[in-house]
Design a protein around this motif. Structure first.
Motif, PDB file in Angstrom:
ATOM      1  N   MET A 257       0.837  -1.215   0.000  1.00 46.22           N
ATOM      2  CA  MET A 257       0.000   0.000   0.000  1.00 46.22           C
ATOM      3  C   MET A 257       0.866   1.257   0.000  1.00 46.22           C
ATOM      4  SD  MET A 257      -3.430  -0.618   2.194  1.00 46.22           S
ATOM      5  CE  MET A 257      -2.860  -1.524   3.595  1.00 46.22           C
ATOM      6  N   ALA A 258       1.875   1.279   0.863  1.00 46.81           N
ATOM      7  CA  ALA A 258       2.719   2.482   0.998  1.00 46.81           C
ATOM      8  C   ALA A 258       3.434   2.806  -0.317  1.00 46.81           C
ATOM      9  CB  ALA A 258       3.729   2.282   2.123  1.00 46.81           C
ATOM     10  N   THR A 259       3.977   1.789  -0.970  1.00 49.66           N
ATOM     11  CA  THR A 259       4.731   2.043  -2.209  1.00 49.66           C
ATOM     12  C   THR A 259       3.795   2.452  -3.350  1.00 49.66           C
ATOM     13  OG1 THR A 259       4.677  -0.335  -2.674  1.00 49.66           O
ATOM     14  CG2 THR A 259       6.670   0.527  -1.665  1.00 49.66           C
ATOM     15  N   THR A 260       2.621   1.830  -3.405  1.00 51.70           N
ATOM     16  CA  THR A 260       1.678   2.166  -4.478  1.00 51.70           C
ATOM     17  C   THR A 260       1.104   3.563  -4.258  1.00 51.70           C
ATOM     18  OG1 THR A 260       1.132  -0.180  -4.428  1.00 51.70           O
ATOM     19  CG2 THR A 260      -0.193   1.186  -5.874  1.00 51.70           C
ATOM     20  N   LEU A 261       0.827   3.886  -3.008  1.00 53.85           N
ATOM     21  CA  LEU A 261       0.329   5.241  -2.700  1.00 53.85           C
ATOM     22  C   LEU A 261       1.404   6.283  -3.002  1.00 53.85           C
ATOM     23  CD1 LEU A 261      -1.660   4.522   0.587  1.00 53.85           C
ATOM     24  CD2 LEU A 261      -2.624   5.269  -1.591  1.00 53.85           C
ATOM     25  N   THR A 262       2.676   5.906  -2.804  1.00 53.85           N
ATOM     26  CA  THR A 262       3.770   6.822  -3.125  1.00 53.85           C
ATOM     27  C   THR A 262       3.768   7.134  -4.623  1.00 53.85           C
ATOM     28  OG1 THR A 262       5.078   5.876  -1.337  1.00 53.85           O
ATOM     29  CG2 THR A 262       6.283   7.147  -2.972  1.00 53.85           C
ATOM     30  N   MET A 263       3.621   6.084  -5.431  1.00 53.76           N
ATOM     31  CA  MET A 263       3.570   6.292  -6.882  1.00 53.76           C
ATOM     32  C   MET A 263       2.353   7.146  -7.250  1.00 53.76           C
ATOM     33  SD  MET A 263       4.825   5.871  -9.863  1.00 53.76           S
ATOM     34  CE  MET A 263       5.920   4.490 -10.216  1.00 53.76           C
ATOM     35  N   HIS A 264       1.235   6.864  -6.611  1.00 53.63           N
ATOM     36  CA  HIS A 264       0.017   7.648  -6.874  1.00 53.63           C
ATOM     37  C   HIS A 264       0.246   9.121  -6.527  1.00 53.63           C
ATOM     38  CE1 HIS A 264      -4.216   8.590  -7.257  1.00 53.63           C
ATOM     39  NE2 HIS A 264      -4.201   9.103  -6.027  1.00 53.63           N
ATOM     40  N   LEU A 265       0.928   9.340  -5.419  1.00 56.60           N
ATOM     41  CA  LEU A 265       1.226  10.703  -4.980  1.00 56.60           C
ATOM     42  C   LEU A 265       2.075  11.435  -6.026  1.00 56.60           C
ATOM     43  CD1 LEU A 265       1.177  12.746  -2.515  1.00 56.60           C
ATOM     44  CD2 LEU A 265       3.384  11.778  -1.898  1.00 56.60           C
ATOM     45  N   VAL A 266       3.064  10.752  -6.564  1.00 59.95           N
ATOM     46  CA  VAL A 266       3.933  11.371  -7.583  1.00 59.95           C
ATOM     47  C   VAL A 266       3.124  11.681  -8.849  1.00 59.95           C
ATOM     48  CG1 VAL A 266       6.018  11.050  -8.995  1.00 59.95           C
ATOM     49  CG2 VAL A 266       5.997  10.262  -6.635  1.00 59.95           C
ATOM     50  N   HIS A 267       2.178  10.805  -9.172  1.00 62.69           N
ATOM     51  CA  HIS A 267       1.321  11.042 -10.350  1.00 62.69           C
ATOM     52  C   HIS A 267       0.448  12.287 -10.171  1.00 62.69           C
ATOM     53  CE1 HIS A 267       1.701   7.846 -13.420  1.00 62.69           C
ATOM     54  NE2 HIS A 267       2.292   7.195 -12.433  1.00 62.69           N
ATOM     55  N   GLN A 268       0.186  12.640  -8.931  1.00 64.95           N
ATOM     56  CA  GLN A 268      -0.637  13.839  -8.669  1.00 64.95           C
ATOM     57  C   GLN A 268       0.106  15.127  -9.029  1.00 64.95           C
ATOM     58  OE1 GLN A 268      -3.926  13.262  -7.630  1.00 64.95           O
ATOM     59  NE2 GLN A 268      -3.091  11.256  -8.118  1.00 64.95           N
ATOM     60  N   LEU A 269       1.410  15.026  -9.194  1.00 61.26           N
ATOM     61  CA  LEU A 269       2.206  16.223  -9.504  1.00 61.26           C
ATOM     62  C   LEU A 269       2.028  16.664 -10.966  1.00 61.26           C
ATOM     63  CD1 LEU A 269       5.480  15.160  -7.633  1.00 61.26           C
ATOM     64  CD2 LEU A 269       3.752  16.777  -6.834  1.00 61.26           C
ATOM     65  N   ARG A 270       1.402  15.809 -11.770  1.00 64.32           N
ATOM     66  CA  ARG A 270       1.112  16.119 -13.184  1.00 64.32           C
ATOM     67  C   ARG A 270       2.372  16.409 -13.997  1.00 64.32           C
ATOM     68  NH1 ARG A 270      -3.624  13.817 -13.061  1.00 64.32           N
ATOM     69  NH2 ARG A 270      -4.858  14.556 -11.320  1.00 64.32           N
ATOM     70  N   TRP A 271       3.420  15.706 -13.734  1.00 70.55           N
ATOM     71  CA  TRP A 271       4.630  15.830 -14.542  1.00 70.55           C
ATOM     72  C   TRP A 271       4.454  14.986 -15.816  1.00 70.55           C
ATOM     73  CZ3 TRP A 271       8.664  14.525 -10.154  1.00 70.55           C
ATOM     74  CH2 TRP A 271       8.752  15.607  -9.279  1.00 70.55           C
ATOM     75  N   PRO A 272       5.373  15.116 -16.781  1.00 71.58           N
ATOM     76  CA  PRO A 272       5.316  14.212 -17.934  1.00 71.58           C
ATOM     77  C   PRO A 272       5.447  12.749 -17.476  1.00 71.58           C
ATOM     78  CG  PRO A 272       6.820  16.016 -18.350  1.00 71.58           C
ATOM     79  CD  PRO A 272       6.420  16.134 -16.923  1.00 71.58           C
ATOM     80  N   PHE A 273       4.966  11.847 -18.329  1.00 76.11           N
ATOM     81  CA  PHE A 273       4.836  10.438 -17.934  1.00 76.11           C
ATOM     82  C   PHE A 273       6.156   9.780 -17.490  1.00 76.11           C
ATOM     83  CE2 PHE A 273       4.681   5.868 -19.042  1.00 76.11           C
ATOM     84  CZ  PHE A 273       3.690   5.480 -18.160  1.00 76.11           C
ATOM     85  N   VAL A 274       7.193   9.917 -18.315  1.00 76.83           N
ATOM     86  CA  VAL A 274       8.447   9.201 -18.020  1.00 76.83           C
ATOM     87  C   VAL A 274       9.089   9.675 -16.705  1.00 76.83           C
ATOM     88  CG1 VAL A 274      10.777   8.655 -18.856  1.00 76.83           C
ATOM     89  CG2 VAL A 274       8.849   8.573 -20.437  1.00 76.83           C
ATOM     90  N   PRO A 275       9.279  10.993 -16.504  1.00 75.62           N
ATOM     91  CA  PRO A 275       9.839  11.421 -15.211  1.00 75.62           C
ATOM     92  C   PRO A 275       8.964  11.008 -14.030  1.00 75.62           C
ATOM     93  CG  PRO A 275       9.818  13.246 -16.747  1.00 75.62           C
ATOM     94  CD  PRO A 275       9.082  12.135 -17.406  1.00 75.62           C
TER      95      PRO A 275
END
Lengths: 163, 203
Positions: free
Chosen positions: A51-69
């Motif tokens: 859960m912690a690692t997947t939520l971390t990835m989800h959190l980074v996706h919230q930053l709306r950066w380009p896909f690869v970074p």
């Protein structure tokens, strides 16, 4: 533990190192309790790490950066979270025992968030947590099944070799 | 190598604090000690409490700092336990001078494990036993990848997570007579016997 030994230990007639030895000798008495503890503990730890690692990835996706970074930073952050969690759990659950399965979960589960994003499906917080738990549960089942299969292999080999 | 382990000595007990889980299996393995025993890689002595009492044991380590930390635990051992600094790859003991050699999470950290196993073979008496509590590379590809990845950074601190220790022991002239699983096919309690010199293969 036999009463005579308990009395000898409590009266200080037996050296401390021998006490440990005697306790260890009688460790099988608590074998079932230990098995249950590690069964539940491993599952809880894997679920938390997933859960912690997947939520971390989800959190980074919230930053709306380009896909690869986003994927790269998310994976690095997820692996960091997993490593710290495994280190924290190591004294209780063992270093390899906590590090190896959680590392696999931390590689696969956050990646799912990226794959979903690639197909235009934005994950939510509960969804990310659910994905993490499902991967953790899957890994836990795999570990149990693999452990059982390996034990069976060893027993078969022992029987065949007459050991 | 000794420098790395001197540096790791202060945090060793924290990093290797898996005793709660692995302790009973270590006790069971060490119960097989017979005669004169050489314990290789004693570290800070966290395994001493699992030694069966009444044995004559020489416990070695490459790090002076580790040995200093082990002194207190060694003093509590109910038997004859001597600590000394030695390199597993170049033991100063005479040939055929021990009945049992014991390792505990040691062969992952010895730079040349084959050389160390050859040394164990040399110092063991004919029919002498080798007891190993070691972690090895899993035969499952998924778990093996995780161990390979871990090795990328554990190697920096002198530890390799993905060694085929059993194959190395066999190549050095040991016959694996019993394997007990501690954790999957990664952490194993291994019982081996010294074969006669003719059956050894060079690696």
């Amino acid at each position: 533990m036999p009463q005579v030994l308990t009395q000898a230990i409590s009266s200080g007639k037996v050296p401390e190192s021998f006490n440990d030895h005697i306790r260890n000798q009688f460790a099988p008495v608590t074998h079932r309790g230990r098995s249950i503890f590690f069964f539940v503990g491993d599952l809880m730890f894997l679920a938390s790490a997933g859960m912690a690692t997947t939520l971390t990835m989800h959190l980074v996706h919230q930053l709306r950066w380009p896909f690869v970074p986003t994927c790269f930073v998310g994976m690095v952050a997820a692996m960091l979270v997993q490593t710290l969690m495994a280190f924290a759990a190591a004294p209780l659950f063992g270093s390899i025992e906590s590090m190896v399965p959680s590392m696999i979960v931390a590689m696969m589960s956050p990646m799912t968030i990226c794959v979903l994003h690639l197909f235009g499906c934005e994950s939510t917080w509960p969804m990310a947590a659910a994905i993490g738990s499902v991967f953790a549960l899957g890994m836990f089942v795999f570990i149990q099944a693999y452990g059982l299969a390996y034990r069976k292999t060893l027993m078969t080999n022992r029987t065949l070799s007459g050991g | 190598m000794a420098t790395i382990w001197d540096l790791r000595a202060s945090l060793y007990d924290v990093c290797e604090a898996s005793d709660f889980r692995r302790g009973p299996q270590k006790t069971r393995l060490f119960r097989e000690m017979r005669g004169r025993v050489l314990f290789v890689g004693v570290g800070t002595g966290i395994d001493i409490k699992h030694f069966p009492p009444g044995h004559s044991i020489a416990a070695i380590d490459i790090s002076d700092k580790m040995l200093r930390k082990a002194e207190k635990r060694a003093a509590q051992y109910c038997g004859n336990l001597v600590l000394c600094r030695a390199d597993a790859q170049n033991l100063k003991f005479p040939s055929a001078s021990f009945d049992t050699v014991v390792t505990s999470c040691t062969m992952c950290s010895v730079p040349d494990p084959f050389r160390a196993f050859r040394e164990f073979h040399r110092i063991l008496r004919p029919g002498g036993r080798l007891l190993m509590f070691e972690h090895v590379r899993s035969r499952n590809p998924l778990l093996a990848i995780a161990l390979d990845l871990m090795t990328l950074w554990t190697r920096l601190s002198g530890t390799e997570m993905n060694r085929d220790t059993l194959a190395t022991a066999r190549a050095a002239g040991f016959e694996i007579i019993r394997i007990e699983t501690v954790y999957l096919d990664i952490i194993l309690a291994v019982h081996a016997l010294k074969l006669n010199p003719a059956s050894c293969t060079a690696e």
